[in-house]
Design a protein around this motif. Structure first.
Motif, PDB file in Angstrom:
ATOM      1  N   UNK A 158       0.949  -1.175   0.070  1.00 40.50           N
ATOM      2  CA  UNK A 158      -0.119  -0.020   0.001  1.00 40.50           C
ATOM      3  C   UNK A 158       0.836   1.152   0.043  1.00 40.50           C
ATOM      4  N   UNK A 159       0.518   2.215  -1.010  1.00 43.64           N
ATOM      5  CA  UNK A 159       1.509   3.561  -1.109  1.00 43.64           C
ATOM      6  C   UNK A 159       0.530   4.404  -1.034  1.00 43.64           C
ATOM      7  N   UNK A 160       0.660   5.475  -0.191  1.00 43.07           N
ATOM      8  CA  UNK A 160      -0.328   6.720  -0.188  1.00 43.07           C
ATOM      9  C   UNK A 160       0.500   7.916  -0.340  1.00 43.07           C
ATOM     10  N   UNK A 190       5.308  -5.531   9.116  1.00 43.09           N
ATOM     11  CA  UNK A 190       5.269  -4.900   7.720  1.00 43.09           C
ATOM     12  C   UNK A 190       6.265  -3.867   7.623  1.00 43.09           C
ATOM     13  N   UNK A 191       6.867  -3.835   6.414  1.00 42.13           N
ATOM     14  CA  UNK A 191       7.931  -2.644   6.195  1.00 42.13           C
ATOM     15  C   UNK A 191       7.316  -1.496   5.782  1.00 42.13           C
ATOM     16  N   UNK A 192       7.899  -0.285   6.457  1.00 46.36           N
ATOM     17  CA  UNK A 192       7.469   0.996   6.498  1.00 46.36           C
ATOM     18  C   UNK A 192       8.286   2.067   6.019  1.00 46.36           C
ATOM     19  N   UNK A 193       7.633   3.055   5.011  1.00 51.33           N
ATOM     20  CA  UNK A 193       8.782   4.033   4.580  1.00 51.33           C
ATOM     21  C   UNK A 193       7.901   5.378   4.696  1.00 51.33           C
ATOM     22  N   UNK A 194       8.404   6.400   5.322  1.00 48.49           N
ATOM     23  CA  UNK A 194       7.882   7.567   5.138  1.00 48.49           C
ATOM     24  C   UNK A 194       8.713   8.531   4.217  1.00 48.49           C
ATOM     25  N   UNK A 195       8.391   8.753   3.188  1.00 55.09           N
ATOM     26  CA  UNK A 195       9.370   9.383   2.330  1.00 55.09           C
ATOM     27  C   UNK A 195       8.938  10.861   2.009  1.00 55.09           C
ATOM     28  N   UNK A 196      10.181  11.814   1.847  1.00 54.25           N
ATOM     29  CA  UNK A 196      10.042  12.993   1.411  1.00 54.25           C
ATOM     30  C   UNK A 196      10.826  13.131   0.196  1.00 54.25           C
ATOM     31  N   UNK A 228      -5.972  -1.090  11.833  1.00 54.40           N
ATOM     32  CA  UNK A 228      -5.713  -2.254  10.677  1.00 54.40           C
ATOM     33  C   UNK A 228      -4.612  -3.216  11.297  1.00 54.40           C
ATOM     34  N   UNK A 229      -3.707  -2.742  12.024  1.00 51.56           N
ATOM     35  CA  UNK A 229      -2.621  -3.396  12.323  1.00 51.56           C
ATOM     36  C   UNK A 229      -2.341  -3.953  13.810  1.00 51.56           C
ATOM     37  N   UNK A 230      -3.001  -3.330  14.582  1.00 46.85           N
ATOM     38  CA  UNK A 230      -2.908  -3.528  16.174  1.00 46.85           C
ATOM     39  C   UNK A 230      -3.378  -4.969  16.477  1.00 46.85           C
ATOM     40  N   UNK A 231      -2.804  -5.864  16.996  1.00 46.06           N
ATOM     41  CA  UNK A 231      -3.168  -7.277  17.130  1.00 46.06           C
ATOM     42  C   UNK A 231      -2.889  -8.179  16.265  1.00 46.06           C
ATOM     43  N   UNK A 232      -1.856  -7.980  15.080  1.00 42.42           N
ATOM     44  CA  UNK A 232      -1.881  -8.728  14.016  1.00 42.42           C
ATOM     45  C   UNK A 232      -2.295  -8.221  12.646  1.00 42.42           C
ATOM     46  N   UNK A 233      -2.223  -8.939  11.674  1.00 43.47           N
ATOM     47  CA  UNK A 233      -2.617  -8.486  10.371  1.00 43.47           C
ATOM     48  C   UNK A 233      -3.755  -9.227   9.824  1.00 43.47           C
ATOM     49  N   UNK A 234      -4.690  -9.739  10.810  1.00 41.85           N
ATOM     50  CA  UNK A 234      -5.922 -10.525  10.188  1.00 41.85           C
ATOM     51  C   UNK A 234      -6.712  -9.951   9.381  1.00 41.85           C
ATOM     52  N   UNK A 235      -7.014  -8.713   9.386  1.00 42.89           N
ATOM     53  CA  UNK A 235      -7.527  -7.654   8.452  1.00 42.89           C
ATOM     54  C   UNK A 235      -6.862  -7.761   7.116  1.00 42.89           C
ATOM     55  N   UNK A 236      -5.576  -7.741   6.880  1.00 40.24           N
ATOM     56  CA  UNK A 236      -4.734  -7.711   5.802  1.00 40.24           C
ATOM     57  C   UNK A 236      -3.531  -8.712   5.896  1.00 40.24           C
ATOM     58  N   UNK A 237      -3.974  -9.859   5.871  1.00 38.94           N
ATOM     59  CA  UNK A 237      -2.869 -11.017   6.141  1.00 38.94           C
ATOM     60  C   UNK A 237      -1.500 -10.943   5.294  1.00 38.94           C
ATOM     61  N   UNK A 238      -1.842 -10.542   4.011  1.00 35.58           N
ATOM     62  CA  UNK A 238      -0.755 -10.536   3.205  1.00 35.58           C
ATOM     63  C   UNK A 238       0.192  -9.237   2.906  1.00 35.58           C
ATOM     64  N   UNK A 239      -0.067  -8.325   3.799  1.00 35.22           N
ATOM     65  CA  UNK A 239       0.368  -7.040   3.754  1.00 35.22           C
ATOM     66  C   UNK A 239       1.927  -7.200   4.141  1.00 35.22           C
ATOM     67  N   UNK A 240       2.677  -6.672   3.294  1.00 37.53           N
ATOM     68  CA  UNK A 240       4.215  -6.872   3.624  1.00 37.53           C
ATOM     69  C   UNK A 240       4.852  -5.086   3.586  1.00 37.53           C
ATOM     70  N   UNK A 241       4.300  -4.309   3.048  1.00 36.80           N
ATOM     71  CA  UNK A 241       5.019  -3.009   2.914  1.00 36.80           C
ATOM     72  C   UNK A 241       3.808  -1.949   2.571  1.00 36.80           C
ATOM     73  N   UNK A 242       4.288  -0.876   3.382  1.00 32.65           N
ATOM     74  CA  UNK A 242       3.562   0.429   3.368  1.00 32.65           C
ATOM     75  C   UNK A 242       4.236   1.590   3.096  1.00 32.65           C
ATOM     76  N   UNK A 243       4.055   2.423   2.379  1.00 33.05           N
ATOM     77  CA  UNK A 243       4.875   3.525   2.180  1.00 33.05           C
ATOM     78  C   UNK A 243       3.939   4.927   2.281  1.00 33.05           C
ATOM     79  N   UNK A 244       4.316   6.027   2.856  1.00 32.03           N
ATOM     80  CA  UNK A 244       3.517   7.164   2.795  1.00 32.03           C
ATOM     81  C   UNK A 244       4.358   8.054   2.448  1.00 32.03           C
TER      82      UNK A 244
END
Length: 214
Positions: A109-111, A189-195, A129-145
């Motif tokens: 997911x990229x925003x 989940x991998x996370x990146x906050x980009x500028x 979405x993420x607290x308590x595990x990824x049961x709502x998005x079990x395959x999510x591996x990368x998040x970028x904002x």
């Protein structure tokens, strides 16, 4: 059998008329491919440059929860949630959460175009979405904002300095970054906050032999 749809437009949706498109207009025809679509990008090309995004059009696209094959989704931050409209509050609220709009199949997911007024509500949505595990998005591996989190625009003197100084991060973005890093780390989940402006400074500094780690 459409598998990929990528649209990077350059229109200004804030002043759209009948000849200018809204991102939400693409949602109904794309729903016809919800069982095959794997990659979807609906964004403004300005988010690939380090401009002040200031995209304040809260044009909710729609839920992608039924897109059973969708693996990669990239949207403007102002389009993914159903934001309450209003120009006076700095902190926007939303009528829904990511669990209402994201499919179980999603991996990335990229925003784009993060603004200060998005940070509080987006942090709540990611926590839900993420607290308590990824049961709502079990395959999510990368998040970028992606946003423009520079504290101040640099002067000409600073811009010409070698090495060029890395600008400070606004407090609201710093708090958002810390919270998202903790949530994503706990969920694997991998996370990146980009500028992109900051990334360009780092790139230019490396050309002159200066190394930076953020």
């Amino acid at each position: 059998t459409l598998k990929s749809f990528i649209l990077e437009h350059s229109d200004n949706p804030n002043y759209a008329d009948d000849e200018t498109m809204y991102v939400s207009r693409y949602y109904p025809p794309l729903r016809g491919h919800r069982e095959t679509l794997q990659t979807l990008t609906l964004t403004d090309e300005c988010t690939n440059h380090y401009t002040c995004y200031q995209n304040h059009d809260y044009d909710y696209v729609g839920s992608f929860a039924g897109f059973s094959a969708l693996k990669e989704l990239r949207l403007q931050a102002c389009h993914i949630l159903d934001w309450n409209r209003g120009w006076c509050d700095l902190k926007k609220t939303s009528r829904n959460r990511f669990s209402d709009v994201l499919p179980l199949s999603l991996e990335s997911l990229i925003l784009d175009g993060l603004e200060i007024e998005h940070t509080t509500e987006l942090a709540k949505a990611f926590k839900d979405l993420l607290l308590g595990g990824k049961y709502r998005c079990p395959n999510l591996t990368y998040l970028e904002v992606k946003g423009n989190w520079m504290h101040v625009q640099q002067s000409t003197e600073e811009s010409n300095a070698k090495p060029r100084p890395i600008p400070a991060m606004l407090e609201e973005f710093a708090d958002f970054k810390v919270e998202l890093e903790l949530l994503c780390s706990a969920a694997g989940v991998g996370f990146c906050l980009r500028d992109l402006h900051v990334e360009d400074i780092i790139k230019q500094n490396r050309l002159y032999g200066f190394g930076f780690n953020l």
